[in-house]
Motif scaffolding. Structure first.
Motif, mmCIF file in Angstrom:
data_model
loop_
_atom_site.group_PDB
_atom_site.id
_atom_site.type_symbol
_atom_site.label_atom_id
_atom_site.label_comp_id
_atom_site.label_asym_id
_atom_site.label_seq_id
_atom_site.Cartn_x
_atom_site.Cartn_y
_atom_site.Cartn_z
ATOM 1 N N ARG A 1 -5.637 -2.872 -2.605
ATOM 2 C CA ARG A 1 -6.579 -1.862 -3.083
ATOM 3 C C ARG A 1 -6.808 -0.773 -2.049
ATOM 4 O O ARG A 1 -7.112 0.368 -2.388
ATOM 5 C CB ARG A 1 -7.906 -2.518 -3.436
ATOM 6 C CG ARG A 1 -7.821 -3.487 -4.612
ATOM 7 C CD ARG A 1 -9.175 -4.067 -4.950
ATOM 8 N NE ARG A 1 -10.117 -3.028 -5.352
ATOM 9 C CZ ARG A 1 -11.408 -3.250 -5.610
ATOM 10 N NH1 ARG A 1 -11.901 -4.485 -5.476
ATOM 11 N NH2 ARG A 1 -12.203 -2.270 -5.976
ATOM 12 N N GLY B 1 0.794 -1.222 0.000
ATOM 13 C CA GLY B 1 0.000 0.000 0.000
ATOM 14 C C GLY B 1 0.823 1.267 0.000
ATOM 15 O O GLY B 1 0.269 2.368 -0.104
ATOM 16 N N THR C 1 1.984 7.509 -2.342
ATOM 17 C CA THR C 1 1.042 6.715 -1.556
ATOM 18 C C THR C 1 -0.359 7.292 -1.678
ATOM 19 O O THR C 1 -1.343 6.552 -1.772
ATOM 20 C CB THR C 1 1.486 6.653 -0.090
ATOM 21 O OG1 THR C 1 2.773 6.019 -0.028
ATOM 22 C CG2 THR C 1 0.499 5.876 0.762
ATOM 23 N N ARG D 1 6.532 1.911 -3.776
ATOM 24 C CA ARG D 1 6.507 1.056 -4.964
ATOM 25 C C ARG D 1 5.659 -0.200 -4.751
ATOM 26 O O ARG D 1 5.505 -0.994 -5.672
ATOM 27 C CB ARG D 1 7.943 0.694 -5.366
ATOM 28 C CG ARG D 1 8.741 1.912 -5.806
ATOM 29 C CD ARG D 1 10.147 1.565 -6.236
ATOM 30 N NE ARG D 1 10.148 0.823 -7.496
ATOM 31 C CZ ARG D 1 11.261 0.465 -8.142
ATOM 32 N NH1 ARG D 1 12.452 0.801 -7.640
ATOM 33 N NH2 ARG D 1 11.196 -0.214 -9.267
ATOM 34 N N SER D 2 5.124 -0.373 -3.551
ATOM 35 C CA SER D 2 4.184 -1.465 -3.284
ATOM 36 C C SER D 2 2.747 -0.955 -3.188
ATOM 37 O O SER D 2 1.870 -1.649 -2.667
ATOM 38 C CB SER D 2 4.560 -2.185 -1.983
ATOM 39 O OG SER D 2 5.835 -2.745 -2.056
ATOM 40 N N ARG D 3 2.496 0.238 -3.675
ATOM 41 C CA ARG D 3 1.161 0.824 -3.550
ATOM 42 C C ARG D 3 0.091 -0.043 -4.202
ATOM 43 O O ARG D 3 -1.008 -0.220 -3.668
ATOM 44 C CB ARG D 3 1.139 2.221 -4.173
ATOM 45 C CG ARG D 3 -0.170 2.955 -3.926
ATOM 46 C CD ARG D 3 -0.231 4.276 -4.668
ATOM 47 N NE ARG D 3 -1.389 5.053 -4.245
ATOM 48 C CZ ARG D 3 -2.636 4.839 -4.614
ATOM 49 N NH1 ARG D 3 -2.906 3.824 -5.443
ATOM 50 N NH2 ARG D 3 -3.635 5.596 -4.181
ATOM 51 N N SER D 4 0.409 -0.611 -5.365
ATOM 52 C CA SER D 4 -0.598 -1.347 -6.119
ATOM 53 C C SER D 4 -0.815 -2.775 -5.628
ATOM 54 O O SER D 4 -1.674 -3.491 -6.145
ATOM 55 C CB SER D 4 -0.208 -1.389 -7.603
ATOM 56 O OG SER D 4 1.023 -2.073 -7.777
ATOM 57 N N ARG E 1 -4.985 7.419 1.210
ATOM 58 C CA ARG E 1 -4.385 6.259 1.872
ATOM 59 C C ARG E 1 -3.612 6.682 3.117
ATOM 60 O O ARG E 1 -3.605 5.967 4.118
ATOM 61 C CB ARG E 1 -3.466 5.509 0.916
ATOM 62 C CG ARG E 1 -4.222 4.694 -0.110
ATOM 63 C CD ARG E 1 -3.347 3.625 -0.709
ATOM 64 N NE ARG E 1 -4.103 2.843 -1.675
ATOM 65 C CZ ARG E 1 -3.689 1.683 -2.170
ATOM 66 N NH1 ARG E 1 -2.547 1.172 -1.773
ATOM 67 N NH2 ARG E 1 -4.425 1.026 -3.039
#
Length: 248
Positions: free
Chosen positions: A65, A56, A158, A59-62, A162
């Motif tokens: 959800r 979340g 981010t 670079r791990s945002r996707s 979020r």
């Protein structure tokens, strides 16, 4: 991206038996980028270092959800450790709300943790959300300008919604679980604050150390909330002494 399901950065040699790897865990809405100075310093001393972007964030945002709560982040990180990121119990070094994540992990998955280092542990459950936000604003002028640029970019990546959701999750965890999790930690724990930190007070940092069965507290002069960025040499030296069994 790695097979553990979220993005990681790696520094130094591969992990080896008898010298646990160090996993550096970022705070709310950020990424692992602001841990790079500390990661490079630890790696230069021969330590294997892993720096994730938690699901979340950055670079791990996707990967997810919606912004995960503290417990889900702890379990995701535990899953990564169980799958060999890195193998064996690790030294977990966390900043700010990341301290809530690793406290939950250490309480729920103790076999995965060698040592804990909590840098600017947040959030203090005795402070309201508004007061916590005010402390964050007060800390900003005390941090290096380079950190503010990194953090500003990460918050945009981010996303404000979020970040707000993560803040709500962190407040709930602070009110309901953070202190209880600390009392369940059995790994040696070092609570560190920059002497100029407006977010993690002296009293709260000492309380964090006291709640842990084997806890110690230490200040770093000339640093603020992100002591790992503002004083990476000093913090790395503390970590090296601590993991060698010299908490003082």
């Amino acid at each position: 991206m790695t097979d553990v399901g979220f993005h990681t950065r790696r520094y130094g040699p591969p992990p080896r038996e008898g010298r646990p790897a160090h996993v550096l865990v970022h705070g709310l809405g950020l990424s692992g980028r602001y841990f790079v100075p500390l990661a490079r310093r630890l790696a230069a001393g021969g330590t294997s270092v892993v720096v994730p972007d938690l699901p979340g964030n950055g670079r791990s945002r996707s990967v997810v959800r919606r912004a995960p709560d503290v417990e889900r982040l702890a379990d995701a990180l535990a899953h990564g450790l169980e799958r060999g990121l890195p193998p064996g119990p690790a030294v977990l070094v966390a900043n700010s709300v990341g301290c809530q994540v690793v406290a939950a992990l250490a309480a729920r998955h103790p076999r995965l943790v060698s040592h804990l280092v909590l840098v600017g542990p947040a959030l203090d459950p005795r402070a309201s959300g508004l007061r916590q936000f005010g402390r964050l604003v007060a800390d900003a002028p005390r941090e290096p300008l380079a950190l503010l640029a990194v953090a500003g970019f990460d918050y945009l990546v981010t996303g404000p919604l979020r970040c707000a959701a993560s803040f709500r999750h962190a407040l709930r965890n602070a009110a309901e679980a953070f202190e209880a999790n600390l009392t369940r930690v059995r790994a040696p724990t070092l609570a560190v604050r920059g002497a100029g930190d407006t977010i993690a007070s002296v009293a709260w940092t000492r309380r964090v150390a006291d709640l842990v069965a084997d806890g110690y507290a230490q200040d770093i002069p000339g640093a603020a909330h992100a002591a790992h960025f503002g004083a990476p040499e000093a913090l790395a030296a503390l970590i090296e002494k601590f993991t060698a069994g010299e908490p003082g």
